[in-house]
Structure formats: C-alpha cells, structure tokens
Design a protein around this motif. Structure first.
Motif, PDB file in Angstrom:
ATOM      1  N   ASP A 193       0.834  -1.207   0.000  1.00 53.58           N
ATOM      2  CA  ASP A 193       0.000   0.000   0.000  1.00 53.58           C
ATOM      3  C   ASP A 193       0.865   1.252   0.000  1.00 53.58           C
ATOM      4  O   ASP A 193       0.458   2.299  -0.515  1.00 53.58           O
ATOM      5  N   TYR A 194       2.047   1.159   0.569  1.00 53.66           N
ATOM      6  CA  TYR A 194       2.977   2.283   0.486  1.00 53.66           C
ATOM      7  C   TYR A 194       3.685   2.294  -0.864  1.00 53.66           C
ATOM      8  O   TYR A 194       3.793   3.341  -1.522  1.00 53.66           O
ATOM      9  N   LEU A 195       4.150   1.136  -1.313  1.00 56.98           N
ATOM     10  CA  LEU A 195       4.918   1.071  -2.550  1.00 56.98           C
ATOM     11  C   LEU A 195       4.104   1.498  -3.765  1.00 56.98           C
ATOM     12  O   LEU A 195       4.620   2.166  -4.673  1.00 56.98           O
ATOM     13  N   THR A 196       2.824   1.129  -3.812  1.00 55.09           N
ATOM     14  CA  THR A 196       2.019   1.404  -4.996  1.00 55.09           C
ATOM     15  C   THR A 196       1.097   2.603  -4.857  1.00 55.09           C
ATOM     16  O   THR A 196       0.668   3.160  -5.869  1.00 55.09           O
ATOM     17  N   PHE A 197       0.774   2.997  -3.628  1.00 64.34           N
ATOM     18  CA  PHE A 197      -0.134   4.124  -3.438  1.00 64.34           C
ATOM     19  C   PHE A 197       0.454   5.235  -2.559  1.00 64.34           C
ATOM     20  O   PHE A 197      -0.170   6.271  -2.386  1.00 64.34           O
ATOM     21  N   GLY A 198       1.637   5.016  -1.984  1.00 60.55           N
ATOM     22  CA  GLY A 198       2.251   6.034  -1.149  1.00 60.55           C
ATOM     23  C   GLY A 198       1.511   6.276   0.161  1.00 60.55           C
ATOM     24  O   GLY A 198       1.610   7.368   0.734  1.00 60.55           O
ATOM     25  N   GLU A 199       0.803   5.272   0.680  1.00 66.50           N
ATOM     26  CA  GLU A 199       0.014   5.420   1.898  1.00 66.50           C
ATOM     27  C   GLU A 199       0.930   5.565   3.120  1.00 66.50           C
ATOM     28  O   GLU A 199       1.663   4.642   3.487  1.00 66.50           O
ATOM     29  N   ALA A 200       0.873   6.737   3.760  1.00 60.34           N
ATOM     30  CA  ALA A 200       1.749   7.020   4.900  1.00 60.34           C
ATOM     31  C   ALA A 200       1.465   6.098   6.072  1.00 60.34           C
ATOM     32  O   ALA A 200       2.387   5.739   6.835  1.00 60.34           O
ATOM     33  N   ARG A 201       0.212   5.695   6.265  1.00 57.74           N
ATOM     34  CA  ARG A 201      -0.115   4.800   7.380  1.00 57.74           C
ATOM     35  C   ARG A 201       0.547   3.436   7.201  1.00 57.74           C
ATOM     36  O   ARG A 201       0.895   2.773   8.184  1.00 57.74           O
ATOM     37  N   ALA A 202       0.719   3.019   5.967  1.00 59.03           N
ATOM     38  CA  ALA A 202       1.394   1.747   5.709  1.00 59.03           C
ATOM     39  C   ALA A 202       2.857   1.834   6.113  1.00 59.03           C
ATOM     40  O   ALA A 202       3.398   0.925   6.758  1.00 59.03           O
TER      41      ALA A 202
END
Length: 411
Positions: free
Chosen positions: A304-313
């Motif tokens: 979720d961070y690698l593909t969407f840049g989600e900070a919570r991930a």
C-alpha cells in the motif's frame, strides 16, 4: 495434467509489464541488475507453475494443486485436499502479473475463472468455496468446505480487475463484471456491516454467529486491494473498511506490539478494544502470535505504500523492519517461523522459511536504509530450492519476488 511451459523461454527476460504499478519514488529494489532479477523471477515462476498449476476438474478448468509437491497440506484442510480458495487467488494473481512472459497465461487464467464458477460458496455464487478434495468435490461441513475464506476472495477480485486491465472484458469472460460481482459479494458477506472490518469468512458473519463476528485475520489486511476496490467500484464503503483496518493495526501496535510492530494471526474484540486472540481460539496455540497467518502481513501492508504512497502503511511497517533487522543481526536465515508480539520465539522454532522471509523482503523496499537487508533477503530467497519448501512457502516466495522485482500491478 500440468500446463506446458514450452512458450516460456528460460532465456527470456521481463520488460516492465504494461500493468505493473509505478512504485513510489523512494522505493528500493534488490541491488542486482534488473535483467538478472527478472531472469531469476522467471526461472522460479516456471518451477512453481510446473509443480503446482494443473488442469483438471472438468474441461477447461484449472487450479493450484496444493499437494503438487507431494508434501503434507496443513491449515485445517480435509484429507486428500487438492486446493483451497487462498491458493486459487494466489494463482490468478501470479498468472495475470506474469502475462507478458507467459503466452499461456490468458487461457490458464480463464480456466481458473471457470473453476471458480464451479465451486461457489453457500452464501454467494460470486465467492469461492474454501476447500476442494480429490474427486473435485467441495470438502465437508466438518471443515467448512463450502464456507469462504476472505483472503482468497479478496485476491480473486483483485486479479479480475487486473485481467480487465491487461486483456479487456470483451471476450468470453467479462472480467470487469466478474470483479464487480465478487467485490459486491465480499462487501455483503465478508465485511462486518457495523464495525466495517474484514471478517474471517462468510460463516463468521452469519446472523447466528457471535463468537467469531468481531474477529479479523491480519493476513487479510490487503489495504492496497481495498483502495483499488474503492477506486474501481466508486463505492465509498471500501474506504471505511480501509480506514478501519489501519485503526485496528494502530490499536494492536500501541497496546501489544509497541517494540516490534507485529500483528497476531487473529485479532478479537473488535466491538470493544481490539486485542490478540487467545491460544487455540480457532486454529492453534499460536492464534495470538505472529505466525503462519500473520507472516503475510509485511508484504500486504508494504504494497500500500509502494504502490499508493500510503503514509499509514509506512508507519506500520517501519517498526517491523527495525525490529526484524535488529533481532536477526541482518541475517535473514535467522528469521523464525513464529514470534510473540514482543519478539520472543518458541522453543525449537524453525528458521528461514520462505513463508516468513520473502514477505519481509517486500517490507524492506519502503526505505533506502534497508538496502543491504533487502539484498540479503533477495539472495536468500533466490538460493532456496523449490524442493526445500511446500506449496505455501513457494507461493509466498513467488508473489514476493514479483513485488521485489518491480512487477506488482495495480488495476
């Protein structure tokens, strides 16, 4: 029969697939030439496919044979199991993400969809019955063979979205419509409608069930899937499930895993204060520990961070990376196969299982400070022969290699 592999040359190298997700700018990759990584991935994919992917259970049907290596099959399955819904989802993901180098992938994927159609759960024709056995029948009620397992259906829906992206939906199978129907069924039967958390299967959310209703499984925390479902369907409830998932992670980390960031296999009491399940809650002594279910958590959340840049991930996985590196001295072969949430290990624990090592490689990709650690994991993963692992370890290795080599895709 096994699928032929003649169309895949062992010398062929991947280009970045047309459906590959652009990773966030600061993502890192194993420090070997991209062509070498791709060749290593393709080689293992060929080995995995020749071992586990098979046609059977009807004309034009195919599935992932979890006993294809002649090793015992675990996970509470019935005797003589041939496959489970989790394996089916994994196989569909692998085929569509490797379609650029496997000319059989489209036909093989369609065969898996037909098998999916043949084995609906009791709750919905758009969800897969969990367990099938020799003779191609669904397993019995004693193991809940016609119930669902949420993780398998989540992966199937995601793979169908990818299939629409790479092959379109104008052919025999309307992948987009299939994906919508499966997403709708997941929301109806596998999401708890009050707390908006992922349930562990349709059986746990039936009106007459109370014991398992407020339970979730950390291996189902596919937050990038949930985001993709929201974007593909326009259904804002998926964002509620996404937010609830991160809230559960935060609650468990704060109260039970502040020093490690680990998640337990099962999390209970979601209607009050989320906590790790007690021992023998559902599957065994390790139900409240970081064990064979939770081992997938670093891979799922890191995506979720690698593909969407989600900070919570990233906030969730950073402490996991710091802890596992410190606890192993940056030696991935020392990764144990079960941990307490405080980082303790069990007596006589195993080490260097790909079911645990490979997902940590995907987690390492979120921060350049982990470069040497990622390189060590990749080397260990590539070095481990297929014969040394079972279906579960080999399949998590394959999916993690797809992600580590930069070929994970988003719809």
């Amino acid at each position: 029969m096994r699928t032929p592999l003649a169309s895949m040359s062992a010398l062929a190298l991947l280009t970045v697939p047309t459906i590959a997700a652009p990773y966030i700018a600061n993502a890192i990759f194993p420090n070997v030439p991209a062509a070498t990584r791709d060749a290593q991935l393709l080689d293992f994919y060929q080995q995995w496919k020749s071992t586990y992917f098979t046609y059977g259970c009807g004309e034009g049907r195919a599935y992932v044979d979890v006993g294809g290596d002649d090793k015992p099959v675990y996970g509470g399955t019935e005797a003589h199991t041939i496959t489970v819904s989790e394996a089916h989802g994994y196989g569909m993901l692998a085929l569509v993400m490797m379609a650029d180098v496997d000319s059989d992938a489209h036909a093989d994927f369609d065969a898996m969809v037909r098998y999916f159609h043949d084995h609906p759960s009791l709750s919905s024709p758009h969800l897969l019955a969990w367990n099938q056995v020799e003779g191609c029948a669904d397993a019995g009620d004693d193991v809940g063979g016609t119930n669902t397992a949420t993780d398998g259906d989540l992966d199937i829906a995601y793979a169908l979205l990818l299939a629409d992206k790479v092959w379109g939906s104008a052919g025999e199978l309307d992948y987009a419509a299939e994906a919508r129907a499966t997403m709708d069924a997941i929301m109806a039967y596998e999401v708890e409608p009050v707390g908006m958390h992922l349930g562990i299967g349709d059986w746990a959310l039936r009106p007459d069930d109370t014991y398992f209703r407020n339970t979730t499984r950390s291996s189902d925390f596919m937050t990038s899937h949930l985001r993709a479902f929201a974007e593909a369907s326009g259904q804002v409830d998926w964002y509620s499930v996404l937010d609830r998932t991160y809230a559960i992670i935060d609650a468990v980390r704060a109260s039970h895993a502040a020093g490690t960031g680990l998640m337990p296999d099962f999390i209970v009491d979601l209607d009050t204060v989320p906590r790790p399940a007690d021992a023998v809650f559902l599957e065994g002594e390790a139900d409240g520990m970081y064990s064979w279910n939770a081992g997938r958590y670093p891979w799922r959340i890191a995506l979720d961070y690698l593909t969407f840049g989600e900070a919570r991930a990233k906030a969730a996985i950073d402490p996991v990376n710091a802890w596992i590196r410190a606890s192993t001295g940056d030696d991935p072969t020392k990764i144990a196969d079960t941990y307490g949430l405080d980082g303790s290990t069990l007596p006589n624990h195993g080490e260097n299982s790909m079911a645990f090592v490979a997902p940590f490689g995907v987690a390492a990709m979120i921060d350049p400070a982990n470069q040497a650690w990622l390189d060590a994991i990749w080397a260990d993963v590539v070095d481990k022969p297929v014969a040394d692992e079972d279906y579960f370890g080999n399949t998590l290795k394959l999916l993690s290699m797809i992600a580590m080599s930069g070929h994970w895709a988003s719809p």
